[in-house]
Design an enzyme around this catalytic site. Structure first.
Site, PDB file in Angstrom:
ATOM      1  N   LYS A 213       0.820  -1.218   0.000  1.00 15.83           N
ATOM      2  CA  LYS A 213       0.000   0.000   0.000  1.00 15.83           C
ATOM      3  C   LYS A 213       0.856   1.271   0.000  1.00 15.83           C
ATOM      4  O   LYS A 213       0.348   2.348  -0.309  1.00 15.83           O
ATOM      5  CB  LYS A 213      -0.971   0.006   1.185  1.00 15.83           C
ATOM      6  CG  LYS A 213      -0.329   0.111   2.553  1.00 15.83           C
ATOM      7  CD  LYS A 213      -1.396   0.060   3.653  1.00 15.83           C
ATOM      8  CE  LYS A 213      -0.803   0.081   5.044  1.00 15.83           C
ATOM      9  NZ  LYS A 213      -0.072   1.295   5.356  1.00 15.83           N
ATOM     10  N   ASP A 214       2.145   1.153   0.315  1.00 13.34           N
ATOM     11  CA  ASP A 214       3.033   2.319   0.302  1.00 13.34           C
ATOM     12  C   ASP A 214       3.619   2.609  -1.084  1.00 13.34           C
ATOM     13  O   ASP A 214       4.234   3.657  -1.294  1.00 13.34           O
ATOM     14  CB  ASP A 214       4.201   2.127   1.282  1.00 13.34           C
ATOM     15  CG  ASP A 214       3.747   2.098   2.736  1.00 13.34           C
ATOM     16  OD1 ASP A 214       2.689   2.680   3.037  1.00 13.34           O
ATOM     17  OD2 ASP A 214       4.457   1.492   3.564  1.00 13.34           O
TER      18      ASP A 214
ATOM     19  N   ARG B 278      -8.353   8.251   4.423  1.00 17.05           N
ATOM     20  CA  ARG B 278      -9.288   7.199   3.999  1.00 17.05           C
ATOM     21  C   ARG B 278     -10.085   6.669   5.176  1.00 17.05           C
ATOM     22  O   ARG B 278     -11.315   6.510   5.107  1.00 17.05           O
ATOM     23  CB  ARG B 278      -8.493   6.054   3.337  1.00 17.05           C
ATOM     24  CG  ARG B 278      -9.301   4.784   3.095  1.00 17.05           C
ATOM     25  CD  ARG B 278      -8.399   3.621   2.696  1.00 17.05           C
ATOM     26  NE  ARG B 278      -7.440   3.269   3.732  1.00 17.05           N
ATOM     27  CZ  ARG B 278      -7.707   2.505   4.787  1.00 17.05           C
ATOM     28  NH1 ARG B 278      -8.925   2.016   4.971  1.00 17.05           N
ATOM     29  NH2 ARG B 278      -6.765   2.219   5.672  1.00 17.05           N
ATOM     30  N   ARG B 279      -9.388   6.384   6.273  1.00 17.55           N
ATOM     31  CA  ARG B 279     -10.086   5.881   7.450  1.00 17.55           C
ATOM     32  C   ARG B 279     -11.005   6.944   8.037  1.00 17.55           C
ATOM     33  O   ARG B 279     -12.139   6.660   8.437  1.00 17.55           O
ATOM     34  CB  ARG B 279      -9.071   5.411   8.502  1.00 17.55           C
ATOM     35  CG  ARG B 279      -8.356   4.119   8.126  1.00 17.55           C
ATOM     36  CD  ARG B 279      -7.194   3.815   9.058  1.00 17.55           C
ATOM     37  NE  ARG B 279      -6.583   2.509   8.785  1.00 17.55           N
ATOM     38  CZ  ARG B 279      -5.331   2.210   9.059  1.00 17.55           C
ATOM     39  NH1 ARG B 279      -4.526   3.119   9.606  1.00 17.55           N
ATOM     40  NH2 ARG B 279      -4.850   1.006   8.796  1.00 17.55           N
TER      41      ARG B 279
ATOM     42  N   ARG C 255       0.445  10.311  14.166  1.00 20.25           N
ATOM     43  CA  ARG C 255       1.516   9.578  13.499  1.00 20.25           C
ATOM     44  C   ARG C 255       2.223   8.738  14.542  1.00 20.25           C
ATOM     45  O   ARG C 255       1.940   8.821  15.718  1.00 20.25           O
ATOM     46  CB  ARG C 255       2.499  10.551  12.847  1.00 20.25           C
ATOM     47  CG  ARG C 255       1.974  11.126  11.537  1.00 20.25           C
ATOM     48  CD  ARG C 255       3.066  11.311  10.511  1.00 20.25           C
ATOM     49  NE  ARG C 255       3.856  10.118  10.271  1.00 20.25           N
ATOM     50  CZ  ARG C 255       4.983  10.120   9.581  1.00 20.25           C
ATOM     51  NH1 ARG C 255       5.469  11.258   9.107  1.00 20.25           N
ATOM     52  NH2 ARG C 255       5.653   9.013   9.373  1.00 20.25           N
TER      53      ARG C 255
ATOM     54  N   ARG D  25       1.078   4.622  18.836  1.00 19.91           N
ATOM     55  CA  ARG D  25      -0.364   4.785  18.603  1.00 19.91           C
ATOM     56  C   ARG D  25      -1.192   4.115  19.699  1.00 19.91           C
ATOM     57  O   ARG D  25      -2.137   4.698  20.205  1.00 19.91           O
ATOM     58  CB  ARG D  25      -0.726   4.228  17.219  1.00 19.91           C
ATOM     59  CG  ARG D  25      -0.115   5.063  16.101  1.00 19.91           C
ATOM     60  CD  ARG D  25      -0.395   4.495  14.718  1.00 19.91           C
ATOM     61  NE  ARG D  25       0.375   5.233  13.715  1.00 19.91           N
ATOM     62  CZ  ARG D  25      -0.109   5.654  12.558  1.00 19.91           C
ATOM     63  NH1 ARG D  25      -1.359   5.431  12.250  1.00 19.91           N
ATOM     64  NH2 ARG D  25       0.654   6.315  11.714  1.00 19.91           N
TER      65      ARG D  25
ATOM     66  N   CYS E  19      -1.194   7.658  -2.536  1.00 18.14           N
ATOM     67  CA  CYS E  19      -1.573   6.707  -1.493  1.00 18.14           C
ATOM     68  C   CYS E  19      -1.947   7.395  -0.182  1.00 18.14           C
ATOM     69  O   CYS E  19      -2.283   6.722   0.792  1.00 18.14           O
ATOM     70  CB  CYS E  19      -0.492   5.642  -1.282  1.00 18.14           C
ATOM     71  SG  CYS E  19       1.136   6.279  -0.951  1.00 18.14           S
TER      72      CYS E  19
END
Length: 341
Positions: free
Chosen positions: A91-92, A139-140, A161, A167, A254
């Site tokens: 995905k990166d 997106r989330r 981040r 997190r 992305c």
């Protein structure tokens, strides 16, 4: 790859050098790939840690553009002959593939879903009014806020981040009520037990390619590319190619609020689950779903298409482009903010 800088052709029986980011997750997934490559090549594999711009920048990914910030340094090391191959989170990867590098293998995909880790072991729908949910992904944010709006939930998405420990620490320290992470990463570092809720892909579509890894090497290193190709999973490759084709056709980077997932159509689900009664069935259809929305969730374009399981790279590309065209016709471009070219 040429033999300069001790390239693999001059060290045919020595250790292969695998370029990896330095994070705990990157090293965990690279270590798993290293073991698999050792099995298929009969050669030891050593990890070469490389720092990328995305690892040292403290800006939010949406600000630095997202595209390529975690992969450029790895690719540069490949082209200089400092490593023999590299492992990326798919995905990166930017959707445009450099001519002098090849994605030699895309192994079988991990769980593509997003998950919640919340205080008091809460599920997403049980979070209190005004709950603060941390994520660095537009997106989330878009999909969580859209779901909350349509289900009468009151949440606040907070940009964050940091690595997995950082997190989760926001929740343990009481700064946030929950954070959103990828199931695949937590599986790979052995922390999936900390998840309090798995988000259905009907609620939040993952990032294109989420849960999949990409193993990349120099295009002219045919022997290594052929060996790495033994780790390729054709179905995963077809699925992520369709997803990334959708992303490319939307001309989005992305870090854009685009979700996509290609999977077996519902008729094929028993086979996907390993249902014994599905033996002998042939999977004939792939369903591709896509979503794009504003980060506040006020506007969302979500569509799907179903077609034959792609047998070629071009067929997978066509599936993604077809759905992107429909999404653009429904106004998707206007929901992404500044489109990345």
């Amino acid at each position: 790859m040429s033999s300069k800088a001790g390239g693999p052709r001059s060290r045919a029986h020595g250790a292969l050098r695998l370029g990896t980011r330095r994070s705990k997750l990157a090293k965990a997934q690279s270590g798993q790939v290293a073991d698999a490559v050792s099995r298929v090549t009969g050669r030891p594999v050593e990890l070469v840690e490389i720092t990328t711009y995305g690892d040292v920048s403290r800006e939010h990914l949406a600000q630095i553009g997202g595209t390529g910030v975690f992969v450029t340094a790895l690719r540069d090391a490949l082209l200089r002959g400092e490593v023999d191959f590299a492992v990326h989170s798919l995905k990166d990867l930017p959707t445009t593939q450099p001519d002098d590098l090849v994605l030699a293998a895309i192994p079988e995909r991990e769980d593509p879903r997003d998950v919640i880790i919340a205080r008091d072991a809460l599920k997403f729908t049980d979070l209190p009014r005004g709950a603060r949910i941390g994520t660095g992904s537009p997106r989330r944010m878009a999909q969580l806020n859209a779901y909350a709006r349509s289900h009468g939930l009151d949440i606040e998405t907070v940009p964050i981040r940091g690595n997995v420990d950082t997190r989760i620490g926001f929740v343990l320290g009481g700064e946030l009520d929950a954070v959103v992470l990828a199931a695949a990463g937590l599986n790979r570092i052995g922390r999936i037990d900390e998840v309090t809720d798995f988000l259905s892909v009907d609620t939040v579509l993952p990032a294109p390619g989420q849960g999949a890894l990409a193993i990349e090497c120099a295009a002219d290193n045919a022997d290594l590319a052929a060996a790495l190709a033994e780790l390729d999973d054709p179905f995963t490759r077809a699925a992520v190619t369709a997803e990334r084709s959708l992303l490319a056709a939307l001309e989005a980077g992305c870090s854009a609020p685009v979700g996509a997932l290609a999977d077996l159509s519902p008729l094929s689900a028993p086979l996907e689950r390993g249902d014994p009664q599905a033996d002998g069935q042939i999977v004939k259809e792939m369903r591709l779903r896509g979503v794009v929305g504003t980060t506040d969730g006020s506007a969302l374009v979500q569509l799907s298409t179903t077609g034959p399981v792609p047998e070629t790279h071009d067929q997978a590309l066509a599936l993604g482009r077809e759905l992107a065209t429909e999404m653009l016709a429904q106004g998707a471009a206007g929901l992404m903010g500044e489109r990345a070219h």
